[in-house]
Design a protein around this motif. Structure first.
Motif, PDB file in Angstrom:
ATOM      1  N   VAL A 147     -55.762  -8.321  79.352  1.00 46.19           N
ATOM      2  CA  VAL A 147     -55.724  -6.992  78.988  1.00 46.19           C
ATOM      3  C   VAL A 147     -54.399  -6.588  78.168  1.00 46.19           C
ATOM      4  O   VAL A 147     -53.504  -7.292  78.335  1.00 46.19           O
ATOM      5  CB  VAL A 147     -56.003  -5.961  80.078  1.00 46.19           C
ATOM      6  N   ARG A 148     -54.208  -5.615  77.573  1.00 44.20           N
ATOM      7  CA  ARG A 148     -53.328  -5.097  76.643  1.00 44.20           C
ATOM      8  C   ARG A 148     -52.174  -4.643  78.006  1.00 44.20           C
ATOM      9  O   ARG A 148     -50.877  -5.022  77.427  1.00 44.20           O
ATOM     10  CB  ARG A 148     -53.494  -3.730  75.920  1.00 44.20           C
ATOM     11  N   GLY A 149     -52.396  -4.267  78.881  1.00 42.94           N
ATOM     12  CA  GLY A 149     -51.411  -3.769  79.944  1.00 42.94           C
ATOM     13  C   GLY A 149     -51.980  -3.538  81.018  1.00 42.94           C
ATOM     14  O   GLY A 149     -53.242  -3.296  81.375  1.00 42.94           O
ATOM     15  N   PRO A 150     -51.136  -3.230  82.174  1.00 42.93           N
ATOM     16  CA  PRO A 150     -51.744  -2.880  83.523  1.00 42.93           C
ATOM     17  C   PRO A 150     -52.633  -1.750  83.662  1.00 42.93           C
ATOM     18  O   PRO A 150     -53.692  -1.681  84.342  1.00 42.93           O
ATOM     19  CB  PRO A 150     -50.516  -2.542  84.348  1.00 42.93           C
ATOM     20  N   ARG A 156     -59.113  -3.984  88.155  1.00 42.28           N
ATOM     21  CA  ARG A 156     -58.560  -5.124  88.805  1.00 42.28           C
ATOM     22  C   ARG A 156     -58.324  -4.888  90.210  1.00 42.28           C
ATOM     23  O   ARG A 156     -58.650  -6.059  91.019  1.00 42.28           O
ATOM     24  CB  ARG A 156     -57.073  -4.965  87.955  1.00 42.28           C
ATOM     25  N   ASP A 157     -58.398  -3.955  90.835  1.00 41.14           N
ATOM     26  CA  ASP A 157     -58.216  -3.780  92.264  1.00 41.14           C
ATOM     27  C   ASP A 157     -59.262  -4.282  92.932  1.00 41.14           C
ATOM     28  O   ASP A 157     -59.279  -4.699  93.781  1.00 41.14           O
ATOM     29  CB  ASP A 157     -57.868  -2.329  92.546  1.00 41.14           C
ATOM     30  N   GLU A 163     -62.326 -10.932  95.134  1.00 40.84           N
ATOM     31  CA  GLU A 163     -62.130 -12.446  94.564  1.00 40.84           C
ATOM     32  C   GLU A 163     -60.465 -12.855  95.095  1.00 40.84           C
ATOM     33  O   GLU A 163     -59.893 -13.261  94.045  1.00 40.84           O
ATOM     34  CB  GLU A 163     -62.258 -12.544  93.356  1.00 40.84           C
ATOM     35  N   PRO A 164     -59.987 -12.802  96.248  1.00 33.78           N
ATOM     36  CA  PRO A 164     -58.658 -13.015  96.493  1.00 33.78           C
ATOM     37  C   PRO A 164     -58.354 -14.466  96.120  1.00 33.78           C
ATOM     38  O   PRO A 164     -59.088 -15.644  96.352  1.00 33.78           O
ATOM     39  CB  PRO A 164     -58.571 -12.855  98.094  1.00 33.78           C
ATOM     40  N   ARG A 168     -57.093 -14.511  87.841  1.00 35.17           N
ATOM     41  CA  ARG A 168     -55.603 -14.491  87.380  1.00 35.17           C
ATOM     42  C   ARG A 168     -55.631 -13.448  86.008  1.00 35.17           C
ATOM     43  O   ARG A 168     -56.453 -13.369  85.081  1.00 35.17           O
ATOM     44  CB  ARG A 168     -55.564 -15.812  86.662  1.00 35.17           C
ATOM     45  N   MET A 169     -54.410 -12.573  86.312  1.00 37.20           N
ATOM     46  CA  MET A 169     -54.431 -11.474  85.076  1.00 37.20           C
ATOM     47  C   MET A 169     -53.455 -11.835  84.047  1.00 37.20           C
ATOM     48  O   MET A 169     -52.390 -12.425  84.544  1.00 37.20           O
ATOM     49  CB  MET A 169     -54.124 -10.139  85.837  1.00 37.20           C
TER      50      MET A 169
END
Length: 320
Positions: A147-150, A156-157, A163-164, A168-169
């Motif tokens: 993605v562009r940024g957080p 994501r959360d 999926e622990p 991979r972000m």
């Protein structure tokens, strides 16, 4: 698919998950449950405005085993022809919409020995349901999400909780890029790769996989094209004995439907091939924007996908 084959639904929740993405929860307008679906499925959402009807495809994100509701997410497109703006600006809790029955053009391959999922931006949506399917099986998998940024990392959360160790972000703002060559070169035989996201990402993954020796049967992607705007043109529907005018911000398919002629479709995004139509005559250029026709079919000038493609001409005659 006929226009009558729709299900009335009521919006029961709306959540803004990023500055550009809203998440909608849809429940049956009448008592009952939603039709079953598998991960990778999409629905067509019918949005009836005062002067126009929009029909847009959206991936189903809810858990396939929980059919009390469906969940979809919609990214607000600044160059939208109206569908995403309708969903963001006019749809709220209590709104009633129509949806088509689920169709899966992006299924998981059941014989794969491993699954590698690659998502870019809003391309995460089909993987949310696929991950639920994968969790119930014994085949290894991993997800790479760019993605562009957080602040743009929708879900994501939820993903990291569900999926622990498997997600991979990658953040463009931090200079983090997916190493497609390294990722695809190191996979064991029998691995399948799935990609959904911007056109450039899909092209890069497909080309890299092929260059690494992956067979096409192991490479999967989903990319629904939005019909681009273009010059107005006129169309003759030979079988229906009708003349149709296509305005700049309306697709050829929408214009034909507005004239009362039904054309079969499943995706409305240039992927499935159901709306493939024979061209009987054209005095100009066909502008192909689909992902279905072969190079030979495009060069022949004999076919068009009216859901996303247009024409630069004064006269176009279709076998409809």
């Amino acid at each position: 698919m006929n226009h009558a084959d729709t299900i009335p639904v009521r919006v029961v929740a709306v959540e803004e998950v990023t500055p550009q993405i809203r998440h909608f929860t849809l429940a049956p307008a009448d008592a009952g449950r939603m039709p079953p679906f598998s991960g990778g499925s999409h629905i067509i959402v019918v949005m009836r405005g005062a002067n126009r009807v929009h029909r847009n495809p959206y991936s189903l994100m809810s858990l396939p085993g929980e059919l009390e509701t469906y969940e979809i997410s919609v990214r607000r497109m600044e160059q939208s022809r109206g569908g995403s703006h309708f969903m963001h600006d006019r749809v709220q809790v209590g709104s009633v919409l129509e949806i088509a029955h689920p169709v899966n053009l992006f299924p998981l391959d059941k014989i794969a020995r491993k699954h590698v999922l690659i998502a870019g931006g809003i391309g995460i949506t089909p993987f949310m349901a696929q991950l639920a399917d994968l969790n119930s099986g014994g085949v290894p998998y991993e997800l790479h999400y760019a993605v562009r940024g957080p602040e743009h990392a929708a879900f994501r959360d939820v993903l990291e909780q569900r999926e622990p160790g498997r997600v991979r972000m990658y953040y463009d703002s931090a200079g983090e890029l997916i190493d497609f060559d390294g990722l695809l070169l190191q996979q064991p035989l029998g691995t399948h790769v799935y990609v959904c996201g911007p056109a450039g990402m899909i092209e890069r993954v497909v080309n890299t996989a092929r260059a690494c020796g992956w067979p096409d049967s192991h490479i999967h992607w989903e990319q629904f094209s939005a019909p681009p705007v273009g010059d107005a043109f006129d169309v003759r529907l030979a079988k229906s004995n009708l003349n149709v005018h296509v305005v700049p911000d309306q697709s050829l398919l929408e214009s034909i439907e507005a004239a009362g002629v039904e054309v079969p479709y499943l995706c409305r995004g240039g992927v499935c091939g159901f709306c493939k139509t024979r061209v009987l005559e054209v005095d100009g250029e066909l502008v192909h924007n689909d992902h279905f026709l072969s190079d030979e079919e495009r060069a022949s000038g004999k076919y068009i996908m009216p859901c996303v493609s247009r024409a630069l001409c004064k006269k176009l005659v279709l076998d409809l």
